[in-house]
Structures are given as structure tokens and as C-alpha cells.
Design an enzyme around this catalytic site. Structure first.
Site, PDB file in Angstrom:
ATOM      1  N   ARG A  19      -8.478  60.905  44.515  1.00 57.29           N
ATOM      2  CA  ARG A  19      -7.197  60.699  43.824  1.00 57.29           C
ATOM      3  C   ARG A  19      -6.340  61.960  43.834  1.00 57.29           C
ATOM      4  O   ARG A  19      -5.132  61.891  43.981  1.00 57.29           O
ATOM      5  CB  ARG A  19      -7.428  60.235  42.380  1.00 57.29           C
ATOM      6  CG  ARG A  19      -8.045  58.846  42.292  1.00 57.29           C
ATOM      7  CD  ARG A  19      -8.485  58.528  40.896  1.00 57.29           C
ATOM      8  NE  ARG A  19      -9.486  59.521  40.484  1.00 57.29           N
ATOM      9  CZ  ARG A  19      -9.801  59.797  39.226  1.00 57.29           C
ATOM     10  NH1 ARG A  19      -9.187  59.189  38.237  1.00 57.29           N
ATOM     11  NH2 ARG A  19     -10.719  60.694  38.939  1.00 57.29           N
ATOM     12  N   ASN A  37      -8.833  55.089  39.564  1.00 58.68           N
ATOM     13  CA  ASN A  37     -10.098  54.454  39.922  1.00 58.68           C
ATOM     14  C   ASN A  37     -10.122  53.037  39.373  1.00 58.68           C
ATOM     15  O   ASN A  37      -9.562  52.765  38.315  1.00 58.68           O
ATOM     16  CB  ASN A  37     -11.282  55.224  39.328  1.00 58.68           C
ATOM     17  CG  ASN A  37     -11.594  56.498  40.082  1.00 58.68           C
ATOM     18  OD1 ASN A  37     -11.208  56.668  41.227  1.00 58.68           O
ATOM     19  ND2 ASN A  37     -12.294  57.405  39.433  1.00 58.68           N
TER      20      ASN A  37
END
Length: 91
Positions: A19, A37
Site C-alpha cells: 500500500r 487491505n
């Protein structure tokens, strides 16, 4: 041409800095949006910007950071809204 896309990245993409990698690249390309997530082990994102910049971002996401293993990227195009914030990780 500007657009919005909803993205889901599958593979070994959690616990490898994915990320934060995606956020760095998105900011460099001037994209807006978020990434987070998912419970199923994938990563999902919403991104807005120039079509070409989003395509470039997705090319880099296929590689990901060092220990990531991307198996598939699903994407869905939406109408551009101009309402997404500066790109960041959602928790």
C-alpha cells in the site's frame, strides 16, 4: 481524459509494504484516491486522474515492492468525480 477506477489487487500484497509503495507511485503521478487491505487478503483502491497516469500506475503495481507477488488486478472504470482526496492509505 480524466477518469476514476476501482481496483482490486490479488496475490501476496499484504505485509510487504504494497500500500505504501502504491501510494508513493500514485503521488508521483499526480493521482488522487486511496488504497486499503481487504479481509480476503487482497488490496483494494479507488483512483482518479488522467487515464494515461492511471495506466502507468497500474503497470508499476503489477511489479509492486520487493516481496510482493501480484497474481491479478481487477479494475472497473467509473465516471470522474473530482472528489477523491490526495492519495493515501486507508486503515
Amino acid at each position: 481524459m480524466k477518469e476514476m477506477r476501482l481496483i482490486r489487487i490479488h496475490g501476496k500484497v499484504q505485509g510487504v509494504g504494497y500500500r505504501f509503495f502504491a501510494t508513493r507511485v500514485a503521488r508521483r503521478l499526480g493521482l488522487k484516491g486511496w488504497i486499503q487491505n481487504s479481509r480476503d487478503g487482497s488490496v483494494e483502491a479507488a483512483v482518479e486522474g488522467e487515464k494515461e497516469a492511471i495506466d502507468d500506475w497500474l503497470e508499476e503495481l503489477k511489479e509492486g515492492p520487493r516481496y510482493a507477488e501480484v497474481t491479478k488486478i481487477d479494475q472497473e472504470s467509473k465516471d470522474f468525480t473530482g472528489r477523491l482526496p490526495d492519495f493515501d492509505v486507508k486503515f
